[in-house]
Design an enzyme around this catalytic site. Structure first.
Site, short mmCIF file in Angstrom:
data_model
loop_
_atom_site.label_atom_id
_atom_site.label_comp_id
_atom_site.label_asym_id
_atom_site.label_seq_id
_atom_site.Cartn_x
_atom_site.Cartn_y
_atom_site.Cartn_z
N GLU A 42 102.01 -15.28 96.72
CA GLU A 42 103.04 -14.85 97.75
C GLU A 42 102.79 -13.61 98.67
O GLU A 42 103.55 -12.93 98.88
CB GLU A 42 104.27 -14.31 96.76
CG GLU A 42 104.61 -15.41 95.60
CD GLU A 42 105.51 -16.55 96.18
OE1 GLU A 42 105.66 -16.57 97.43
OE2 GLU A 42 105.74 -17.37 95.31
C1 LIG Z 1 97.24 -19.73 90.87
C2 LIG Z 1 97.39 -19.74 92.30
C3 LIG Z 1 98.36 -20.54 92.80
C4 LIG Z 1 99.01 -20.38 93.99
N1 LIG Z 1 100.03 -21.44 94.58
C5 LIG Z 1 100.27 -21.55 95.80
C6 LIG Z 1 101.15 -22.22 96.29
O1 LIG Z 1 101.82 -23.02 95.46
N2 LIG Z 1 101.19 -22.67 97.50
C7 LIG Z 1 100.25 -22.21 98.46
O2 LIG Z 1 100.35 -22.50 99.65
N3 LIG Z 1 99.28 -21.11 98.18
C8 LIG Z 1 99.32 -21.05 96.90
N4 LIG Z 1 98.22 -20.05 96.40
C9 LIG Z 1 97.50 -19.43 97.30
C10 LIG Z 1 97.71 -17.86 97.70
O3 LIG Z 1 98.86 -17.52 98.02
C11 LIG Z 1 96.61 -17.39 98.24
O4 LIG Z 1 95.46 -17.41 97.42
C12 LIG Z 1 96.75 -16.05 98.92
O5 LIG Z 1 97.70 -16.01 99.93
C13 LIG Z 1 95.68 -15.37 99.34
O6 LIG Z 1 94.70 -16.08 100.03
P1 LIG Z 1 93.11 -16.39 99.83
O7 LIG Z 1 92.77 -16.75 98.34
O8 LIG Z 1 92.57 -17.18 100.94
O9 LIG Z 1 92.75 -14.71 99.95
P2 LIG Z 1 92.17 -14.04 101.32
O10 LIG Z 1 92.92 -14.30 102.29
O11 LIG Z 1 90.91 -14.63 101.73
O12 LIG Z 1 92.01 -12.58 101.02
C14 LIG Z 1 90.67 -11.93 100.31
C15 LIG Z 1 91.12 -10.47 100.16
O13 LIG Z 1 91.09 -9.73 101.40
C16 LIG Z 1 92.23 -9.19 101.80
N5 LIG Z 1 92.89 -9.43 103.04
C17 LIG Z 1 92.88 -10.81 103.65
N6 LIG Z 1 93.18 -10.55 105.05
C18 LIG Z 1 93.43 -9.33 105.14
C19 LIG Z 1 93.94 -8.33 106.25
N7 LIG Z 1 94.36 -8.94 107.52
N8 LIG Z 1 94.02 -7.06 105.97
C20 LIG Z 1 93.59 -6.52 104.79
N9 LIG Z 1 93.28 -7.41 103.85
C21 LIG Z 1 93.07 -8.54 103.87
C22 LIG Z 1 93.14 -10.10 100.70
O14 LIG Z 1 94.27 -9.02 100.33
C23 LIG Z 1 92.44 -10.18 99.52
O15 LIG Z 1 92.19 -8.92 98.81
C24 LIG Z 1 98.05 -19.90 94.89
C25 LIG Z 1 97.20 -19.27 94.72
C26 LIG Z 1 96.73 -19.21 92.98
C27 LIG Z 1 95.48 -18.37 92.71
#
Ligand SMILES: Cc1cc2nc3c(=O)[nH]c(=O)nc-3n(C[C@H](O)[C@H](O)[C@H](O)COP(=O)(O)OP(=O)(O)OC[C@H]3O[C@@H](n4cnc5c(N)ncnc54)[C@H](O)[C@@H]3O)c2cc1C
Lengths: 590, 249
Positions: free
Chosen positions: A402
């Site tokens: 979220e």
């Molecule tokens: C169990 C699980 C269920 C999920 N369910 C859903 C679902 O139903 N539908 C769906 O669409 N998604 C879902 N997700 C996805 C989830 O919303 C994403 O994992 C999340 O938004 C983070 O994206 P990412 O994993 O690519 O991390 P990244 O975006 O790669 O982030 C990695 C780190 O970098 C930081 N970061 C990234 N960008 C910035 C910035 N601009 N400034 C500062 N810090 C930054 C982040 O805060 C984090 O600490 C789910 C994930 C999990 C693990």
């Protein structure tokens, strides 16, 4: 209603205790609905936790369907679509109660929230009537597909694409989605993709049985092992044009609105999970003996129990306060002839600042609570036999999905500032005023000040810390402030703490109006204010020293010291008061 | 056939019991009131019978003797699925008073089967059911762990010493039910909760009734003695403790 706060406006205005909604005011029907959710979890989820944890997706699907039969999936759905049209406060109470259901809670919330609501809020009549009644009963299960391997926090950067086929009847969808909750069994997927070379996303309703939809194997996860999370591939999937959700290019707005809702509901979920962990903690602490004594009688354990309670009560106070604000605003939109579904989502989205801060605070509150729960259990807390071990692992996801907490922290400050720039309220003017006269900023104690006046003076001062930091940062960095994430993060934490502290104080004062003074609630409030003051002081000084030169910073830093100076608290005695009530009651009854 | 289910309003079993007013009253602060577990099961069974069209049950009514403060518990019963409710407006002072009120309110009400829980989890008196049947001058069957209706006869299974007994009879009959009558209590559905608003709670005035008991005061049971663990190899210590301390062998 005229006096209702705009989102983020809490920084400038003080509302009265009478005007906030507090959990003590749930009516009989709301309590009955909560009881039904609780009974359901106890009857259908807890006995099956072990099997769910092993990855039995069939069982999870069955339990979801049973919750649908009981009507639990229709709580937020208007009656004309087969639901029960409950208020936002009631929806949040149901979200809280089901939040104690471990991975079931994630599967259920994903279905009811991000899986169903895009159609409810943004679908046309045809789409709603085709899908909503069946989603409301659990005949169909929903999923929300935004994240991609290359597009997580930067959700708009996804590569999934759609093009209209030659006869104009279908979009041809291609792409790959990742981390999709309920992927393993969801019948309906809300998929975000760009049409042709659009810069922004569009949203589509995709049925699992459309040819070309391929579901990947379930991910192996740290926690919420009972919930299905997988990748979904779309290979030349024909999506009928009738299934474009909203207008072309409206997808990103839909995605964000739905995330606002998901966030605030997560803020309610974590309260239920926290109460469960607290109940498990106090039960264990009362039964476990060391040195011939129940460990619950050790001060070190009592202070843990007390802090678990303090943070949970604060979260609860803020969550239901803003939930009623959302109900009120939605009611006003409806009175202005806005369609009901739109009115709800617009009201939720409007409170984006509070939604984000409650998501952040709530998820970190739960991590704290489950961490201490494991600690109270000692070695047993590390055993997979114990519920707190699962709770510890399950909690961690809340800071990631979220919108990660980093993104939410940045977003909430950014949103408040944008609202102010739009003219919603005079944030910058007020901030400048406070900043211009640092020595005059701290409100001093008035003679004969009541408890309530004193507490509200503190929370008023806390907000001034936020204003000081906002002014220093925005006048120093101007438009470049977005790149100063460290500073924005500190500001965000001050805003969050101030909102939580004020909500808790308002609740305590409102309770006292009807129930009289309650030493335990005062202890909860005193401890929260005491701890929050020093956290705010650290954040505000951090922001100021990262922004101003030492000379410029000095008078402001002095003011911050004063703004965060609060009455001393006997942490030991007040903590024991809270812990002793918890121990005496045997469960969370605050 | 019409079923009447007797409902008692009791503190949730996890309630920490405290007394007030010089130990003459239950301290109700923070107490969560629930339907007596046995009554909840008998209501569940009554509703199962109503759902089964072959049983020919037309209505399920609940009856409660108590003050207005117990209406949330009555409405919960309506939310679970009862069609209507009767509340006899009288404090539930003792078993005799309760039985007399139920008997008076139920007489002439056209109830074919009256179900009573074997006991209520607060006072555990286990006497109301029998008294109601006596007062109404109808037959009663105790220890009922299953109840069916077939071709107009009421077939009940009784748990007896070392076995089970099946009794078949005709209405009217009062069944004192115990564990097993239904597997799990039925959970109020959202629809049930919504419709409970519109279902009638018929408040009837109490009849004059004698009261043969008076309450002197409450005392808590003594705390449970501590559990002691004895090493599995140390049989002689176990024997000695059982003999000398527990004095059971
Ligand atoms: C169990 C699980 C269920 C999920 N369910 C859903 C679902 O139903 N539908 C769906 O669409 N998604 C879902 N997700 C996805 C989830 O919303 C994403 O994992 C999340 O938004 C983070 O994206 P990412 O994993 O690519 O991390 P990244 O975006 O790669 O982030 C990695 C780190 O970098 C930081 N970061 C990234 N960008 C910035 C910035 N601009 N400034 C500062 N810090 C930054 C982040 O805060 C984090 O600490 C789910 C994930 C999990 C693990």
């Amino acid at each position: 209603m005229e006096n209702a706060l705009k989102s983020g406006e809490f920084l400038l205005k003080q509302v009265t205790p009478e005007s906030v909604f507090i959990p003590e005011e749930f009516d009989e029907e709301q309590r009955m609905i909560a009881q039904t959710c609780q009974d359901f979890i106890e009857a259908e989820v807890y006995p099956n936790l072990e099997q769910l944890e092993k990855g039995d997706r069939k069982l999870m699907e069955e339990i979801l369907k049973k919750s649908g039969e009981l009507g639990l999936m229709g709580i937020a759905i208007p009656e004309e679509f087969g639901g029960f049209g409950q208020s936002f406060v009631t929806q949040m109470l149901a979200a809280e109660t089901t939040g104690a259901g471990f991975s079931f809670s994630v599967a259920y919330m994903a279905h009811c929230g991000i899986g169903t609501m895009p159609i409810m809020y943004f679908g046309n009549e045809d789409q709603r009537s085709r899908y909503i009644p069946r989603l409301a009963t659990g005949e169909l299960i929903g999923a929300y597909c935004l994240t991609e391997p290359g597009a997580g926090s930067d959700a708009n950067s996804g590569k999934s694409s759609a093009t209209l086929d030659e006869d104009g009847r279908n979009y041809i969808l291609n792409g790959q989605k990742m981390w999709i909750t309920n992927a393993g069994f969801a019948d309906i997927q809300i998929v975000f993709a760009k049409i042709d070379n659009d810069r922004v996303l569009s949203a589509f309703i995709v049925e699992k049985d459309y040819p070309g939809v391929v579901i990947g194997p379930d991910e192996h996860k740290m926690g919420i092992k009972g919930s299905s999370t997988a990748q979904i591939y779309y290979n030349d999937v024909k999506v009928p044009v009738e299934n474009l959700l909203g207008k072309r290019g409206e997808g990103f707005r839909i995605a964000l609105s739905i995330l606002h809702m998901g966030r605030i509901k997560l803020g309610a979920n974590v309260i239920g999970a926290a109460k469960k962990a607290i109940n498990d903690s106090v039960q264990y602490a009362t039964e476990r003996k060391q040195f011939n004594t129940a460990i619950a009688s050790f001060g070190a354990i009592k202070s843990k129990l007390a802090m678990q309670v303090v943070k949970s009560v604060a979260t609860e106070s803020a969550i239901y306060r803003v939930s009623r604000d959302i109900d009120n605003l939605a009611g006003r939109y409806v009175a202005e002839n806005c369609e009901k579904g739109r009115a709800s989502i617009d009201a939720i989205s409007y409170y984006a600042v509070e939604a984000a801060l409650l998501k952040v605070y709530g998820s970190e509150m739960l991590d704290f609570v489950v961490d201490e729960a494991v600690q109270i259990h000692g070695g047993m807390g590390y055993s997979a036999e114990m519920a707190v071990e699962k709770a510890y692992r399950d909690s961690r996801i809340n800071r990631i999905f979220e919108g990660t907490n980093e993104i939410n922290r940045l977003l909430l400050v950014d949103t408040a500032m944008k609202r102010a720039m739009k003219g919603d309220f005079d944030l910058f003017g007020e901030a400048e005023k406070v900043f211009a006269d640092p020595a005059g900023a701290p409100a001093a104690a008035t003679s004969g000040e009541s408890y309530g006046e004193e507490m509200l003076r503190y929370t008023g001062n806390f907000k001034k810390c936020a204003l000081m930091a906002i002014h220093a940062a925005s006048s120093t960095f101007g438009k470049k402030l977005v790149h100063e994430q460290e500073i924005l993060t500190e500001i965000s934490d001050i805003m969050t703490s101030a909102y939580l502290a004020e909500s808790l104080v308002l609740r305590t004062l409102k309770r006292e109006m009807t129930q009289g003074e309650d030493a335990v609630f005062r202890a909860i409030t005193n401890i929260f204010i005491f701890n929050t003051a020093s956290e705010i002081r650290r954040s505000a000084l951090g922001a100021i020293f990262s922004t101003l030169s030492p000379d410029e910073a000095e008078p402001v830093a002095d003011a911050i010291e004063k703004l965060t100076s609060v009455r001393g608290v006997n942490l030991k005695e007040e903590g024991r008061l809270i812990a002793d009530k918890l121990i005496e009651d045997g469960s969370y009854k605050f | 056939m019409n079923i009447l289910v007797c409902i008692s309003n009791v503190p949730d079993t996890t309630t920490k019991i405290r007394f007030a007013e010089g130990d003459t009253k239950l301290d109700a602060t923070g107490v969560q009131w629930v339907i007596n577990p046995w009554d909840e099961l008998s209501l569940t069974r009554a509703l199962e019978l109503k759902d089964d069209s072959s049983a020919g049950i037309t209505s399920v009514t609940v009856i409660h003797v108590g003050e207005a403060s117990s209406e949330p518990t009555i409405r919960k019963a309506l939310a679970i699925g009862a069609d209507s409710a009767i509340r006899v407006d009288s404090p539930a002072n003792d078993s005799y008073v309760v039985a007399a009120q139920i008997a008076a309110a139920a007489s002439g009400g056209g109830f074919d089967i009256i179900m009573c829980g074997i006991e209520s989890s607060d006072f555990n008196g286990s006497v109301v059911g029998g008294m109601v049947a006596e007062m109404m001058n109808i037959q009663s069957v105790t220890g009922v762990s299953d109840l069916k209706v077939k071709d107009g006869s009421v077939i009940m299974t009784r748990e007896i010493e070392g076995g089970r007994e099946v009794v078949a009879t005709t209405a009217p009959v009062l069944a004192v039910v115990q564990k097993g009558i239904a597997k799990e209590p039925r959970i109020a559905s959202m629809r049930g909760i919504m419709t409970a608003r519109t279902k009638p709670i018929n408040v009837v005035e109490a009849v004059d009734s004698e009261q043969f008991s008076s309450l002197e005061g409450f005392t808590l049971p003594p705390p449970r003695p501590e559990c002691r663990f004895i090493d599995a190899d140390n049989v002689s210590e176990l024997v000695s403790l059982l003999q000398n301390e527990a004095k059971v062998i």
